[in-house]
Design a protein around this motif. Structure first.
Motif, short mmCIF file in Angstrom:
data_model
loop_
_atom_site.label_atom_id
_atom_site.label_comp_id
_atom_site.label_asym_id
_atom_site.label_seq_id
_atom_site.Cartn_x
_atom_site.Cartn_y
_atom_site.Cartn_z
N GLU A 1 -59.83 -6.11 -69.48
CA GLU A 1 -60.78 -5.63 -68.49
C GLU A 1 -62.11 -6.30 -68.82
OE1 GLU A 1 -62.99 -1.58 -68.51
OE2 GLU A 1 -61.16 -1.27 -67.33
N THR A 2 -62.57 -7.13 -67.91
CA THR A 2 -63.72 -8.00 -68.19
C THR A 2 -64.90 -7.66 -67.29
OG1 THR A 2 -62.19 -9.77 -68.83
CG2 THR A 2 -64.47 -10.40 -68.39
N THR A 3 -66.04 -7.39 -67.91
CA THR A 3 -67.25 -7.00 -67.17
C THR A 3 -68.35 -8.01 -67.42
OG1 THR A 3 -66.71 -4.64 -67.35
CG2 THR A 3 -68.99 -5.22 -66.84
N LEU A 4 -68.99 -8.44 -66.35
CA LEU A 4 -70.15 -9.31 -66.44
C LEU A 4 -71.38 -8.48 -66.11
CD1 LEU A 4 -71.20 -12.22 -66.89
CD2 LEU A 4 -71.03 -12.54 -64.40
N PHE A 5 -72.25 -8.29 -67.11
CA PHE A 5 -73.50 -7.58 -66.89
C PHE A 5 -74.54 -8.58 -66.38
CE2 PHE A 5 -71.27 -4.87 -69.86
CZ PHE A 5 -71.57 -3.59 -69.40
N THR A 6 -75.25 -8.19 -65.33
CA THR A 6 -76.21 -9.10 -64.72
C THR A 6 -77.53 -8.39 -64.44
OG1 THR A 6 -75.68 -8.60 -62.41
CG2 THR A 6 -74.26 -10.19 -63.54
N TYR A 7 -78.58 -9.18 -64.22
CA TYR A 7 -79.89 -8.64 -63.88
C TYR A 7 -80.36 -9.09 -62.51
CZ TYR A 7 -80.56 -6.58 -68.48
OH TYR A 7 -80.44 -5.80 -69.60
N ASN A 8 -79.68 -10.04 -61.94
CA ASN A 8 -80.00 -10.52 -60.61
C ASN A 8 -78.70 -10.93 -59.93
OD1 ASN A 8 -83.12 -10.73 -60.47
ND2 ASN A 8 -82.62 -11.67 -62.43
N GLU A 9 -78.80 -11.32 -58.70
CA GLU A 9 -77.59 -11.74 -57.97
C GLU A 9 -76.94 -12.92 -58.68
OE1 GLU A 9 -76.16 -13.41 -53.58
OE2 GLU A 9 -78.29 -13.02 -53.99
N VAL A 10 -75.63 -12.86 -58.81
CA VAL A 10 -74.87 -13.93 -59.45
C VAL A 10 -73.79 -14.40 -58.47
CG1 VAL A 10 -73.37 -14.59 -61.36
CG2 VAL A 10 -75.25 -12.99 -61.75
N LYS A 11 -73.76 -15.68 -58.24
CA LYS A 11 -72.75 -16.25 -57.34
C LYS A 11 -71.64 -16.92 -58.16
CE LYS A 11 -76.13 -17.16 -53.67
NZ LYS A 11 -76.76 -18.20 -52.80
N GLY A 12 -70.45 -16.93 -57.56
CA GLY A 12 -69.33 -17.62 -58.18
C GLY A 12 -68.59 -16.82 -59.23
N VAL A 13 -68.71 -15.50 -59.19
CA VAL A 13 -68.00 -14.66 -60.17
C VAL A 13 -66.51 -14.64 -59.82
CG1 VAL A 13 -67.78 -12.37 -61.17
CG2 VAL A 13 -70.04 -13.24 -60.53
N PRO A 14 -65.63 -14.97 -60.75
CA PRO A 14 -64.19 -15.02 -60.47
C PRO A 14 -63.62 -13.66 -60.08
CG PRO A 14 -64.70 -16.14 -62.54
CD PRO A 14 -65.93 -15.39 -62.13
N ASP A 15 -62.57 -13.69 -59.29
CA ASP A 15 -61.86 -12.46 -58.94
C ASP A 15 -61.37 -11.79 -60.22
OD1 ASP A 15 -62.25 -12.99 -56.28
OD2 ASP A 15 -60.25 -13.87 -55.97
#
Length: 284
Positions: A33-47
């Motif tokens: 289970e993989t989570t990407l924490f972000t602070y702004n809009e992120v494009k291109g995040v894999p399904d």
């Protein structure tokens, strides 16, 4: 097999390149289970990769950056320890860490040496899990509270400079200190002082391709496979190779290279997410 531990990563904002897409997708493909924490809009995040607001972990808009390079590596170092504290059992992984096999290791403390050169080696936190009661976790969080630290383990020259600057009313900010002060340098020295360095895995586990050998990732697969062993779980693909890709391959990757083969394996087209402008990151 018991459920695999979750994996967390950080991306401040802006588009992911083919490198981050590949690395994140590799953890998902191996069952994490993989989570990407972000602070702004992120494009291109894999399904398959979940997105969460980084403010859940560190509620700030002030990202500590390295003075010379303006890299956000210092904030990334800070973030990973707070994430580990708030989500027990999670494995932090940098977005340039490629997963080779499920990380089904049961140890509560999971980290390793990036090299065994010079004395007892250098630890890295690109792959990191620590138990809630870990002294290293506590020591690192305490150490990072002060943006004007005076580590006793820096070189005599650095200690003299810090003393002189402090006496002159201009103390040295952490952003001016040696690279990795909150990262490999801090982890290595504090893990030794707490005795937790004994838990560290040798380089073959998480860092089989040394930074000095990073260009081999753009060569034939056999040039990389010779570094891998039955104990290799990840490859740190070293984000600076994106600069090399930008200069040498117009932000792409040789299709017959090791990375080229992995991109094809996961169906990632590097032309849709080139690294040419990889330093452009949005903070707005």
């Amino acid at each position: 097999m018991s459920k695999l531990p979750p994996v967390g990563a950080l991306w401040i904002g802006g588009s992911l390149t083919w490198l981050e897409q590949l690395c994140l997708k590799s953890f998902v493909a191996h069952g994490h289970e993989t989570t990407l924490f972000t602070y702004n809009e992120v494009k291109g995040v894999p399904d398959g990769v979940m997105i969460r607001d980084g403010r859940e972990i560190v509620d700030t808009g002030d990202f500590v950056k390295h003075a010379r390079t303006e890299s956000v590596a210092l904030f990334s170092d800070l973030f990973r320890f707070h994430m580990i504290q708030k989500i027990p059992g999670i494995i932090y992984a940098d977005t340039d860490v490629y997963c080779l096999r499920p990380m089904d290791m049961d140890e509560p403390n999971l980290f390793g040496y990036e090299s065994m050169e010079r004395d007892r080696g250098r630890l890295n936190g690109a792959v990191l899990r620590l138990a809630p009661e870990s002294p290293l976790l506590s020591e690192m969080l305490s150490f990072m509270e002060d943006e004007y630290p005076e580590p006793t383990w820096l070189s005599p020259a650095w200690k003299r400079q810090m003393a002189e600057r402090r006496a002159g009313g201009d103390p040295v900010h952490v952003s001016e200190m040696p690279w990795g002060i909150w990262g490999p340098l801090g982890i290595t020295n504090l893990a030794r002082s707490t005795g937790e360095a004994k838990h560290a895995k040798p380089p073959e586990f998480f860092y089989p391709v040394h930074f000095k050998e990073r260009i081999s990732l753009f060569k034939r697969p056999m040039k990389v496979e010779r570094f891998l062993t039955e104990n290799s779980y990840t490859i740190h693909m070293w984000a600076p190779i994106k600069r090399y890709a930008g200069k040498r391959y117009d932000g792409l990757c040789p299709p017959r290279s090791y990375i080229g083969h992995q991109l094809a394996l996961y169906g990632i087209d590097p032309a849709k997410a080139p690294t040419t402008h990889w330093r452009v990151v949005s903070y707005d």
